[in-house]
Write an enzyme that holds these catalytic residues in place. Structure first.
Site, mmCIF file in Angstrom:
data_model
loop_
_atom_site.group_PDB
_atom_site.id
_atom_site.type_symbol
_atom_site.label_atom_id
_atom_site.label_comp_id
_atom_site.label_asym_id
_atom_site.label_seq_id
_atom_site.Cartn_x
_atom_site.Cartn_y
_atom_site.Cartn_z
ATOM 1 N N GLU A 1 -6.228 -7.159 6.310
ATOM 2 C CA GLU A 1 -5.888 -5.922 6.340
ATOM 3 C C GLU A 1 -5.329 -5.291 7.356
ATOM 4 O O GLU A 1 -5.908 -5.329 8.551
ATOM 5 C CB GLU A 1 -6.887 -4.930 5.818
ATOM 6 N N SER A 2 -4.260 -4.411 7.532
ATOM 7 C CA SER A 2 -3.913 -3.708 8.590
ATOM 8 C C SER A 2 -2.953 -4.338 9.833
ATOM 9 O O SER A 2 -3.547 -5.707 10.179
ATOM 10 C CB SER A 2 -5.011 -2.870 9.097
ATOM 11 N N ASN B 1 -10.609 -6.211 7.966
ATOM 12 C CA ASN B 1 -9.867 -5.192 8.643
ATOM 13 C C ASN B 1 -9.573 -5.409 10.025
ATOM 14 O O ASN B 1 -10.218 -5.603 10.974
ATOM 15 C CB ASN B 1 -10.588 -3.776 8.275
ATOM 16 N N LYS C 1 0.673 4.626 1.098
ATOM 17 C CA LYS C 1 -0.181 5.561 2.201
ATOM 18 C C LYS C 1 0.736 6.532 3.077
ATOM 19 O O LYS C 1 1.666 6.158 3.811
ATOM 20 C CB LYS C 1 -0.519 4.324 3.269
ATOM 21 N N GLU D 1 0.815 -1.241 -0.237
ATOM 22 C CA GLU D 1 0.070 -0.123 0.109
ATOM 23 C C GLU D 1 0.913 1.122 0.135
ATOM 24 O O GLU D 1 1.898 1.357 0.777
ATOM 25 C CB GLU D 1 -0.919 0.141 1.355
ATOM 26 N N LYS E 1 -8.255 2.772 -2.920
ATOM 27 C CA LYS E 1 -8.536 2.769 -1.269
ATOM 28 C C LYS E 1 -9.080 4.118 -1.051
ATOM 29 O O LYS E 1 -8.614 5.184 -1.030
ATOM 30 C CB LYS E 1 -7.261 2.446 -0.527
ATOM 31 N N GLU F 1 -14.762 -5.102 2.777
ATOM 32 C CA GLU F 1 -14.148 -5.034 3.977
ATOM 33 C C GLU F 1 -15.236 -5.163 5.260
ATOM 34 O O GLU F 1 -16.029 -4.478 5.348
ATOM 35 C CB GLU F 1 -13.401 -3.666 4.079
#
Length: 262
Positions: free
Chosen positions: A219-220, A189, A59, A57, A120, A169
């Site tokens: 994710e994350s 997430n 970001k 990603e 995103k 998500e």
């Protein structure tokens, strides 16, 4: 405690209205129909084919942590991700809270990025899907916490009509019913979007509750190759990682190091 997601969505509604006033939806749709005649590279296929499944990603900023890499270049970093083994890319396009822009996807494509790119953002309006298609995205993120199930279904149909895949998500068990809508990819997430606290155990807790055979992305909060190995054993085929790479001096080199340790 302030609910960050509510603040973001409220701002997104105002932002969408401003953008529609500057570029009416009918005009935007005409631009998409005229210039977007190709079929974008498939995010789901790329993840299924990949040995690592890493969605790297781009970001630059976080609502909870501020700037991660304020001078991050949207041409060089995504291209470096591609050159260093990413299966696909995620590019933040929200400006107010994440320092992103649709132009960051355009810059990545112009630099030579051919991998699938996830748009995103906090998508609540079909207008944003048109913007995603026009800037060169392959797939869009739809967040259950932002949408009623009916609105999610409507936006998913609209995305597919534009030949965009959907990564849906979810965070908790209360959102599992959204998986019945048949997204291309289900994302879990690990970050609670109200508080932005992160706990990777969410992915492990949710894995067996998702429909059999669905492509799953965690994710994350993933910062160790060992975590990717465990998540893959739990049935995940994709791993969205941003801050762990972006905070490094050379995000692409950090991705390469990470992959070599999986």
């Amino acid at each position: 405690m302030k609910d960050i997601l509510e603040e973001i969505v409220a701002h997104k509604r105002m932002e969408n209205e401003r953008q529609k006033a500057a570029l009416p939806e009918a005009r935007l749709r005409q631009m998409v129909e005229r210039s977007c005649t190709d079929t974008p590279p498939s995010l789901s296929q790329a993840l299924r084919r990949s040995a690592t499944g890493i969605i790297a990603e781009f970001k630059r900023k976080s609502p909870s942590k501020g700037w991660i890499k304020e001078d991050g270049n949207a041409a060089s970093i995504p291209l470096s991700y591609q050159q260093n083994g990413a299966a696909a890319l995620s590019i933040l396009t929200d400006g107010q809270f994440f320092g992103g822009s649709d132009d960051h996807i355009r810059e990545a494509r112009l630099a030579g990025v051919t991998l699938p790119v996830l748009y995103k953002n906090f998508v609540i309006d079909e207008y944003q899907l048109l913007r995603a298609r026009l800037c060169g995205a392959s797939a869009v993120l739809l967040i259950a916490a932002c949408l009623s199930k009916a609105d999610c279904a409507r936006l998913m149909r609209a995305a597919h009509g534009l030949r965009l895949e959907v990564l849906l998500e979810m965070h908790g068990e209360n959102e599992l019913e959204y998986a019945d809508l048949g997204p291309d990819i289900c994302g879990i997430n690990n970050r609670h979007l109200g508080t932005f606290n992160t706990n990777v155990s969410h992915s492990f807790n949710m894995a067996e509750l998702l429909p059999p055979g669905i492509l799953k992305v965690s994710e994350s909060g993933i910062s160790a190759p060992y975590t990717v190995r465990r998540l893959r054993e739990a049935g995940f085929g994709g791993f969205l990682i941003g801050e762990n790479f972006m905070k490094a001096a050379d995000p692409g080199a950090e991705l390469n190091r990470f992959i070599n340790e999986i």
